[in-house]
Motif scaffolding. Structure first.
Motif, PDB file in Angstrom:
ATOM      1  N   GLU A   1      -7.173 -10.716   4.968  1.00 44.18           N
ATOM      2  CA  GLU A   1      -6.261 -11.677   5.582  1.00 44.18           C
ATOM      3  C   GLU A   1      -6.435 -11.685   7.092  1.00 44.18           C
TER       4      GLU A   1
ATOM      5  N   LEU B   1      -6.000  -7.806   7.972  1.00 49.42           N
ATOM      6  CA  LEU B   1      -5.566  -6.846   6.975  1.00 49.42           C
ATOM      7  C   LEU B   1      -6.519  -6.891   5.794  1.00 49.42           C
TER       8      LEU B   1
ATOM      9  N   TYR C   1     -11.406  -7.090  -2.795  1.00 43.10           N
ATOM     10  CA  TYR C   1     -10.326  -6.765  -1.880  1.00 43.10           C
ATOM     11  C   TYR C   1     -10.121  -7.920  -0.905  1.00 43.10           C
TER      12      TYR C   1
ATOM     13  N   ALA D   1      -4.120  -0.027   2.459  1.00 44.52           N
ATOM     14  CA  ALA D   1      -4.462  -1.170   3.309  1.00 44.52           C
ATOM     15  C   ALA D   1      -4.955  -0.718   4.680  1.00 44.52           C
TER      16      ALA D   1
ATOM     17  N   ARG E   1      -6.852  -5.624   2.126  1.00 47.60           N
ATOM     18  CA  ARG E   1      -5.947  -5.143   1.081  1.00 47.60           C
ATOM     19  C   ARG E   1      -6.681  -4.271   0.063  1.00 47.60           C
ATOM     20  N   THR E   2      -6.979  -3.047   0.472  1.00 47.39           N
ATOM     21  CA  THR E   2      -7.519  -2.030  -0.416  1.00 47.39           C
ATOM     22  C   THR E   2      -6.334  -1.217  -0.944  1.00 47.39           C
TER      23      THR E   2
ATOM     24  N   ALA F   1      -4.852 -15.451   3.689  1.00 47.25           N
ATOM     25  CA  ALA F   1      -6.059 -15.009   2.987  1.00 47.25           C
ATOM     26  C   ALA F   1      -7.240 -15.872   3.435  1.00 47.25           C
TER      27      ALA F   1
END
Length: 79
Positions: free
Chosen positions: A62, A30, A59, A36, A32-33, A67
């Protein structure tokens, strides 16, 4: 494990992010922008997403809910 864990790209250019599964297992990735991006990476395979128009920032990336790295927009390109 991500290698490299942080990737930097200048702003205003498309970024093709490719994730490889080299450990023989499938993974959920993933990015995370603001919107997403989820990638399903098959065992021994890869998944790619083309990112266009990301604003400068960091950004989180994950892997399987943890993370593991980041994509940084707004700097000199490279790991």
């Amino acid at each position: 494990m991500l290698n490299p864990p942080v990737i930097t790209a200048p702003p205003h250019i498309p970024v093709a992010l490719t994730v490889l599964a080299r450990d023989g297992r499938s993974h959920r990735v993933l990015l995370r922008t603001p919107v997403a991006h989820a990638l399903a990476v098959p065992a021994h395979g890869s998944a790619t997403v083309l990112l266009i128009g990301l604003k400068p920032g960091r950004y989180a990336l994950e892997v399987d809910g943890v993370a593991r790295g980041a994509l940084v927009i707004g700097g000199a390109p490279g790991p």
